[in-house]
Write a protein that holds these residues in place. Structure first.
Motif, PDB file in Angstrom:
ATOM      1  N   GLU A   1     -12.243  11.349  -5.916  1.00 27.58           N
ATOM      2  CA  GLU A   1     -12.070  10.576  -4.616  1.00 27.58           C
ATOM      3  C   GLU A   1     -11.983  11.699  -3.316  1.00 27.58           C
ATOM      4  O   GLU A   1     -11.342  12.604  -3.454  1.00 27.58           O
ATOM      5  CB  GLU A   1     -10.477  10.085  -4.612  1.00 27.58           C
ATOM      6  N   ILE A   2     -12.601  11.176  -2.348  1.00 30.59           N
ATOM      7  CA  ILE A   2     -12.781  12.056  -1.170  1.00 30.59           C
ATOM      8  C   ILE A   2     -12.634  11.231   0.173  1.00 30.59           C
ATOM      9  O   ILE A   2     -13.116  10.113   0.284  1.00 30.59           O
ATOM     10  CB  ILE A   2     -14.237  12.478  -0.925  1.00 30.59           C
ATOM     11  N   GLY A   3     -11.755  11.601   0.706  1.00 29.44           N
ATOM     12  CA  GLY A   3     -11.354  11.043   2.126  1.00 29.44           C
ATOM     13  C   GLY A   3     -12.159  10.921   3.366  1.00 29.44           C
ATOM     14  O   GLY A   3     -13.503  11.242   3.071  1.00 29.44           O
ATOM     15  N   ASN A   4     -11.741  10.862   4.360  1.00 32.09           N
ATOM     16  CA  ASN A   4     -12.523  10.796   5.704  1.00 32.09           C
ATOM     17  C   ASN A   4     -12.491  12.349   6.245  1.00 32.09           C
ATOM     18  O   ASN A   4     -11.617  13.076   6.121  1.00 32.09           O
ATOM     19  CB  ASN A   4     -12.337   9.869   6.556  1.00 32.09           C
ATOM     20  N   ASP A   5     -13.323  12.598   7.040  1.00 26.77           N
ATOM     21  CA  ASP A   5     -13.605  13.882   7.798  1.00 26.77           C
ATOM     22  C   ASP A   5     -13.415  15.113   6.834  1.00 26.77           C
ATOM     23  O   ASP A   5     -12.969  16.211   7.178  1.00 26.77           O
ATOM     24  CB  ASP A   5     -12.650  13.879   8.856  1.00 26.77           C
ATOM     25  N   VAL A   6     -14.171  15.130   5.626  1.00 33.85           N
ATOM     26  CA  VAL A   6     -14.321  16.021   4.908  1.00 33.85           C
ATOM     27  C   VAL A   6     -15.612  16.890   4.822  1.00 33.85           C
ATOM     28  O   VAL A   6     -16.685  16.212   4.999  1.00 33.85           O
ATOM     29  CB  VAL A   6     -14.025  15.597   3.161  1.00 33.85           C
TER      30      VAL A   6
ATOM     31  N   GLY B   1      -9.293   9.220 -18.605  1.00 31.82           N
ATOM     32  CA  GLY B   1      -9.070   8.493 -17.239  1.00 31.82           C
ATOM     33  C   GLY B   1      -9.433   9.120 -16.004  1.00 31.82           C
ATOM     34  O   GLY B   1     -10.765   9.707 -15.836  1.00 31.82           O
ATOM     35  N   LYS B   2      -8.335   9.476 -15.147  1.00 35.28           N
ATOM     36  CA  LYS B   2      -8.762  10.153 -13.746  1.00 35.28           C
ATOM     37  C   LYS B   2      -8.867  11.472 -14.247  1.00 35.28           C
ATOM     38  O   LYS B   2      -7.836  12.218 -14.455  1.00 35.28           O
ATOM     39  CB  LYS B   2      -7.512   9.992 -12.785  1.00 35.28           C
ATOM     40  N   ARG B   3     -10.151  12.063 -14.067  1.00 35.90           N
ATOM     41  CA  ARG B   3     -10.371  13.422 -14.600  1.00 35.90           C
ATOM     42  C   ARG B   3     -10.910  14.258 -13.428  1.00 35.90           C
ATOM     43  O   ARG B   3     -11.296  15.611 -13.603  1.00 35.90           O
ATOM     44  CB  ARG B   3     -11.642  13.352 -15.640  1.00 35.90           C
ATOM     45  N   HIS B   4     -11.086  13.890 -12.291  1.00 29.73           N
ATOM     46  CA  HIS B   4     -11.644  14.716 -11.267  1.00 29.73           C
ATOM     47  C   HIS B   4     -10.618  14.666  -9.851  1.00 29.73           C
ATOM     48  O   HIS B   4      -9.946  13.933  -9.857  1.00 29.73           O
ATOM     49  CB  HIS B   4     -13.014  14.152 -10.891  1.00 29.73           C
ATOM     50  N   PRO B   5     -11.046  15.690  -9.104  1.00 28.93           N
ATOM     51  CA  PRO B   5     -10.058  15.718  -7.988  1.00 28.93           C
ATOM     52  C   PRO B   5      -9.883  14.606  -6.900  1.00 28.93           C
ATOM     53  O   PRO B   5     -10.776  13.837  -6.954  1.00 28.93           O
ATOM     54  CB  PRO B   5     -10.520  17.001  -7.215  1.00 28.93           C
ATOM     55  N   THR B   6      -8.750  14.505  -6.103  1.00 27.76           N
ATOM     56  CA  THR B   6      -8.756  13.902  -5.146  1.00 27.76           C
ATOM     57  C   THR B   6      -8.494  14.904  -3.908  1.00 27.76           C
ATOM     58  O   THR B   6      -7.660  15.532  -3.724  1.00 27.76           O
ATOM     59  CB  THR B   6      -7.337  12.874  -5.222  1.00 27.76           C
ATOM     60  N   ILE B   7      -9.512  14.524  -3.059  1.00 27.83           N
ATOM     61  CA  ILE B   7      -9.640  15.343  -1.837  1.00 27.83           C
ATOM     62  C   ILE B   7      -9.219  14.455  -0.569  1.00 27.83           C
ATOM     63  O   ILE B   7      -9.874  13.633  -0.320  1.00 27.83           O
ATOM     64  CB  ILE B   7     -11.341  15.818  -1.485  1.00 27.83           C
ATOM     65  N   GLU B   8      -7.901  14.781   0.042  1.00 24.24           N
ATOM     66  CA  GLU B   8      -7.658  13.886   1.378  1.00 24.24           C
ATOM     67  C   GLU B   8      -8.412  14.290   2.544  1.00 24.24           C
ATOM     68  O   GLU B   8      -9.118  15.178   2.518  1.00 24.24           O
ATOM     69  CB  GLU B   8      -6.138  14.020   1.320  1.00 24.24           C
ATOM     70  N   ASP B   9      -7.931  13.455   3.603  1.00 23.60           N
ATOM     71  CA  ASP B   9      -8.855  13.718   4.760  1.00 23.60           C
ATOM     72  C   ASP B   9      -8.756  14.990   5.440  1.00 23.60           C
ATOM     73  O   ASP B   9      -7.731  15.826   5.249  1.00 23.60           O
ATOM     74  CB  ASP B   9      -8.192  12.740   5.814  1.00 23.60           C
ATOM     75  N   GLY B  10      -9.580  15.517   5.995  1.00 24.56           N
ATOM     76  CA  GLY B  10      -9.594  16.738   6.688  1.00 24.56           C
ATOM     77  C   GLY B  10      -9.912  17.726   6.179  1.00 24.56           C
ATOM     78  O   GLY B  10      -9.471  18.977   6.645  1.00 24.56           O
ATOM     79  N   VAL B  11     -10.146  17.606   4.663  1.00 25.30           N
ATOM     80  CA  VAL B  11     -10.278  19.044   4.081  1.00 25.30           C
ATOM     81  C   VAL B  11     -11.715  19.718   4.144  1.00 25.30           C
ATOM     82  O   VAL B  11     -12.739  18.953   4.197  1.00 25.30           O
ATOM     83  CB  VAL B  11     -10.034  18.751   2.665  1.00 25.30           C
ATOM     84  N   MET B  12     -11.693  20.874   4.073  1.00 25.50           N
ATOM     85  CA  MET B  12     -13.032  21.835   3.928  1.00 25.50           C
ATOM     86  C   MET B  12     -13.048  22.575   2.646  1.00 25.50           C
ATOM     87  O   MET B  12     -12.038  23.337   2.341  1.00 25.50           O
ATOM     88  CB  MET B  12     -12.938  22.820   5.045  1.00 25.50           C
TER      89      MET B  12
ATOM     90  N   LYS C   1     -14.655  25.956  -6.606  1.00 28.52           N
ATOM     91  CA  LYS C   1     -14.690  24.723  -7.881  1.00 28.52           C
ATOM     92  C   LYS C   1     -13.271  24.018  -7.772  1.00 28.52           C
ATOM     93  O   LYS C   1     -12.204  24.986  -7.777  1.00 28.52           O
ATOM     94  CB  LYS C   1     -14.908  25.505  -9.083  1.00 28.52           C
ATOM     95  N   VAL C   2     -13.039  22.874  -7.731  1.00 32.48           N
ATOM     96  CA  VAL C   2     -11.950  22.032  -7.659  1.00 32.48           C
ATOM     97  C   VAL C   2     -11.926  21.441  -9.240  1.00 32.48           C
ATOM     98  O   VAL C   2     -12.885  20.544  -9.147  1.00 32.48           O
ATOM     99  CB  VAL C   2     -11.762  21.265  -6.346  1.00 32.48           C
ATOM    100  N   LEU C   3     -11.017  21.619 -10.006  1.00 30.74           N
ATOM    101  CA  LEU C   3     -11.232  21.071 -11.339  1.00 30.74           C
ATOM    102  C   LEU C   3     -10.195  20.224 -11.571  1.00 30.74           C
ATOM    103  O   LEU C   3      -8.949  20.786 -11.705  1.00 30.74           O
ATOM    104  CB  LEU C   3     -11.655  22.367 -12.418  1.00 30.74           C
ATOM    105  N   GLY C   4     -10.432  19.278 -12.464  1.00 27.96           N
ATOM    106  CA  GLY C   4      -9.320  18.235 -12.971  1.00 27.96           C
ATOM    107  C   GLY C   4      -8.588  17.318 -11.990  1.00 27.96           C
ATOM    108  O   GLY C   4      -9.158  17.443 -10.774  1.00 27.96           O
ATOM    109  N   PRO C   5      -7.736  16.499 -12.467  1.00 25.60           N
ATOM    110  CA  PRO C   5      -7.125  15.433 -11.717  1.00 25.60           C
ATOM    111  C   PRO C   5      -6.211  16.067 -10.623  1.00 25.60           C
ATOM    112  O   PRO C   5      -5.034  15.778 -10.465  1.00 25.60           O
ATOM    113  CB  PRO C   5      -6.562  14.539 -12.663  1.00 25.60           C
ATOM    114  N   VAL C   6      -6.538  16.863  -9.691  1.00 25.45           N
ATOM    115  CA  VAL C   6      -5.585  17.655  -9.010  1.00 25.45           C
ATOM    116  C   VAL C   6      -5.951  17.090  -7.580  1.00 25.45           C
ATOM    117  O   VAL C   6      -6.803  16.480  -7.338  1.00 25.45           O
ATOM    118  CB  VAL C   6      -6.125  19.309  -8.608  1.00 25.45           C
ATOM    119  N   ARG C   7      -5.033  17.249  -6.764  1.00 25.43           N
ATOM    120  CA  ARG C   7      -4.804  16.458  -5.183  1.00 25.43           C
ATOM    121  C   ARG C   7      -4.987  17.680  -4.279  1.00 25.43           C
ATOM    122  O   ARG C   7      -3.938  18.550  -4.337  1.00 25.43           O
ATOM    123  CB  ARG C   7      -3.569  15.573  -5.097  1.00 25.43           C
ATOM    124  N   ILE C   8      -6.032  17.852  -3.452  1.00 26.47           N
ATOM    125  CA  ILE C   8      -5.879  18.825  -2.179  1.00 26.47           C
ATOM    126  C   ILE C   8      -5.488  17.846  -1.087  1.00 26.47           C
ATOM    127  O   ILE C   8      -6.056  16.976  -0.278  1.00 26.47           O
ATOM    128  CB  ILE C   8      -7.379  19.152  -2.149  1.00 26.47           C
ATOM    129  N   GLY C   9      -4.274  18.258  -0.581  1.00 27.88           N
ATOM    130  CA  GLY C   9      -3.558  17.834   0.642  1.00 27.88           C
ATOM    131  C   GLY C   9      -4.556  17.852   1.853  1.00 27.88           C
ATOM    132  O   GLY C   9      -5.371  18.691   2.272  1.00 27.88           O
TER     133      GLY C   9
END
Length: 180
Positions: free
Chosen positions: A95-100, A116-127, A133-141
């Motif tokens: 999942e990738i947010g906006n302005d990434v 299930g959820k196997r891949h990262p979540t990238i929140e808004d405004g991330v670079m 490499k961002v691996l697994g069901p992690v969340r990048i704030g």
């Protein structure tokens, strides 16, 4: 949101982010990251309609042409810039947010250990910088930065900077983080 609008917003982000982007027309015709996002937008719409075989075929053709591998089931917001896209991999449950902004060689993938959820979540405004490499069901704030070549296996709080292998937080909310 219509695909046409999503594509225009992605183009706006590229024009704002990339100092080498001097013409919208040139970006549309030559930027592999933009072309891959456009193909993804169509493939994703077909995936949502249950036309998974066609969606996967569009995704495959795009990967061959651009070197950017985006699974059509991934959820990607708008105003996304994939700069110098070759080697970018975006997994199925990402999942990738906006302005990434994603640079070349970025992998948003799984570890092979999760279901299930196997891949990262990238929140808004991330670079996410080159080769990270961002691996697994992690969340990048929101508003975080992932340094070039970093390997991130744990959640990252909002407005943080992560570097290294394994990734460690070196700045948070503009303040240097002391190593412990």
């Amino acid at each position: 949101m219509k695909i046409r609008v999503q594509k225009r917003l992605d183009l706006d982000k590229i024009m704002e982010t990339d100092p080498a982007a001097f013409s919208r027309r040139i970006v549309k015709r030559t930027y592999t990251g933009y072309k891959a996002l456009c193909a993804y937008r169509y493939a994703h719409r077909l995936w949502q309609k249950g036309l998974k075989g066609v969606a996967l075929y569009i995704s495959y053709r795009s990967k061959v042409r651009t070197g950017v591998d985006i699974h059509p089931a991934a959820e990607i917001g708008v105003r996304v810039c994939i700069d110098h896209g070759v080697g970018v991999v975006i997994g199925e449950t990402t999942e990738i947010g906006n302005d990434v902004v994603l640079y070349q060689g970025v992998t948003l993938g799984g570890t092979g250990k999760d279901e299930g959820k196997r891949h990262p979540t990238i929140e808004d405004g991330v670079m996410v910088s080159a080769g990270a490499k961002v691996l697994g069901p992690v969340r990048i704030g929101e508003g975080s930065k992932i340094g070039a070549g970093s390997v991130v296996l744990k959640d990252v709080p909002p407005h943080s900077t992560v570097v290294g292998v394994p990734g460690r937080i070196v700045r948070q909310n503009g303040e240097r983080v002391k190593e412990s």
